[in-house]
Motif scaffolding. Structure first.
Motif, PDB file in Angstrom:
ATOM      1  N   ASP A 319       0.839  -1.198   0.000  1.00 27.06           N
ATOM      2  CA  ASP A 319       0.000   0.000   0.000  1.00 27.06           C
ATOM      3  C   ASP A 319       0.877   1.252   0.000  1.00 27.06           C
ATOM      4  N   ASN A 322      -0.588   4.993  -0.364  1.00 27.98           N
ATOM      5  CA  ASN A 322      -1.156   5.598   0.835  1.00 27.98           C
ATOM      6  C   ASN A 322      -0.079   6.010   1.828  1.00 27.98           C
ATOM      7  N   LYS A 325       1.398   9.188   0.488  1.00 25.68           N
ATOM      8  CA  LYS A 325       0.434  10.272   0.676  1.00 25.68           C
ATOM      9  C   LYS A 325       0.458  10.787   2.105  1.00 25.68           C
ATOM     10  N   GLN A 326       0.545   9.878   3.066  1.00 27.99           N
ATOM     11  CA  GLN A 326       0.554  10.312   4.456  1.00 27.99           C
ATOM     12  C   GLN A 326       1.839  11.053   4.809  1.00 27.99           C
TER      13      GLN A 326
END
Length: 332
Positions: A319, A322, A325-326
């Protein structure tokens, strides 16, 4: 070692109480943490080592350094210098430590600093004529004097914190409740092909809060080994000597064995400073394979350079989008 730890079992409650009380004092403002206006990401663990902090720092550098001015700040374990040191053209594994030197050699344009006093190290970085946009704290999860904006906690797949105990009987630097400070928890060194059922079992046993993110990662080994003057295919290596001075060499040993490679393994403690007699012994070996961190220390010895190679590794995140992105949303 196991026998000694059993003998020291009566000391475990004392260590537990002292570290728990220290955290309670920070959590309740009795002991003060300092915050900064610059984004600070802390990478660490609850255990004494072997969770993959160095590859994680390198992953974060890779995600950020093309758009942001990045600095790393480490303790600089077993370095010959003291106080704040900023890596420059004279830097070496001896002057700033093997892991920081690895960052320095691997990534152009980043600032690599060491200081056991993290508050002082951050202040020095921010006083530079060109201060960093983001600071990565390496192995600083227990350095409560600094309040990082984002805490990434690593725990290994084979030895997660929920199966461990505090020192001196176990390997935890603080009680398991310390995981509550994490914003992101990464289960590292997972077996490739870990199933969703296994992931869910880990999620349940890690006992995370709803605001904490969890990711799973694995080690991606390169297909080539790198030396001073040449590169070789890992699969083409004949019998060689594996030399390691890291906290947990088991995943590497198992990986090489699965590739059908034939080798002898000489294992040293983490961050081992090689003695002259050990270098002389190793210089008699026909081909030496080591980790990138160990290579930073061993490559200073001319007698080894012709026969010394390291196997690069990377942390791969399940993943990954994500996760990126974080990280990037925190820094922006």
């Amino acid at each position: 070692m196991k026998f000694i730890r059993i003998i020291l079992f009566p000391l475990m409650p004392i260590y537990y109480i002292v570290t728990w009380l220290r955290n309670w004092c920070y959590d309740n403002g009795i002991l003060k943490s300092k915050s900064y206006n610059v984004p600070i990401i802390c990478v660490g663990n609850l255990s004494t080592g072997g969770t993959g902090k160095t590859p994680m720092i390198e992953l974060l550098i890779s995600l950020l350094h093309k758009k942001k001015s990045v600095a790393t700040l480490s303790r600089g374990y077993k370095r010959s210098t003291e106080g704040f040191v900023l890596g420059d053209e004279n830097a070496s594994a001896s002057s700033i430590g093997d892991e920081p030197f690895q960052f320095f050699k691997k990534f152009d344009g980043i600032k690599v600093a060491v200081d056991s006093d993290r508050q002082n190290g951050i202040s020095k970085l921010l006083q530079l004529s060109s201060p960093p946009d983001v600071i990565l704290l390496d192995d600083a999860y227990q350095h409560r004097k600094v309040r990082a904006g984002l805490n990434i906690l690593l725990t290994s797949y084979s030895n997660p914190y929920f199966k461990d105990y505090v020192l001196p009987t176990g390997n935890l630097r603080e009680p398991r409740s310390g995981k509550n400070r994490a914003d992101i928890v990464v289960v590292t060194k997972c077996t490739i092909g870990i199933t969703e059922t296994e992931k869910e079992q880990y999620r349940e046993r890690l006992k995370l809060k709803s605001n904490q993110s969890i990711f799973f990662s694995y080690i991606d080994y390169a297909t080539d080994v790198i030396g001073l003057k040449t590169t070789l295919k890992l699969k083409d290596l004949s019998k060689f000597t594996l030399v390691t001075g890291i906290a947990n060499a088991k995943p590497l040993v198992e990986y090489l064995a699965k590739q059908g490679l034939i080798f002898d393994h000489i294992e040293y403690p983490d961050h081992h400073n090689f003695r002259t007699s050990e270098i002389e012994m190793l210089s008699q070996k026909e081909l030496i394979l080591t980790t990138e961190k160990d290579y930073m220390r061993l490559s200073d010895n001319d007698s080894l350079n012709e026969n010394l190679f390291y196997l690069p590794i990377q942390t791969k995140i399940d993943d990954a989008d994500n996760f990126k992105k974080q990280i990037t949303s925190f820094v922006i």
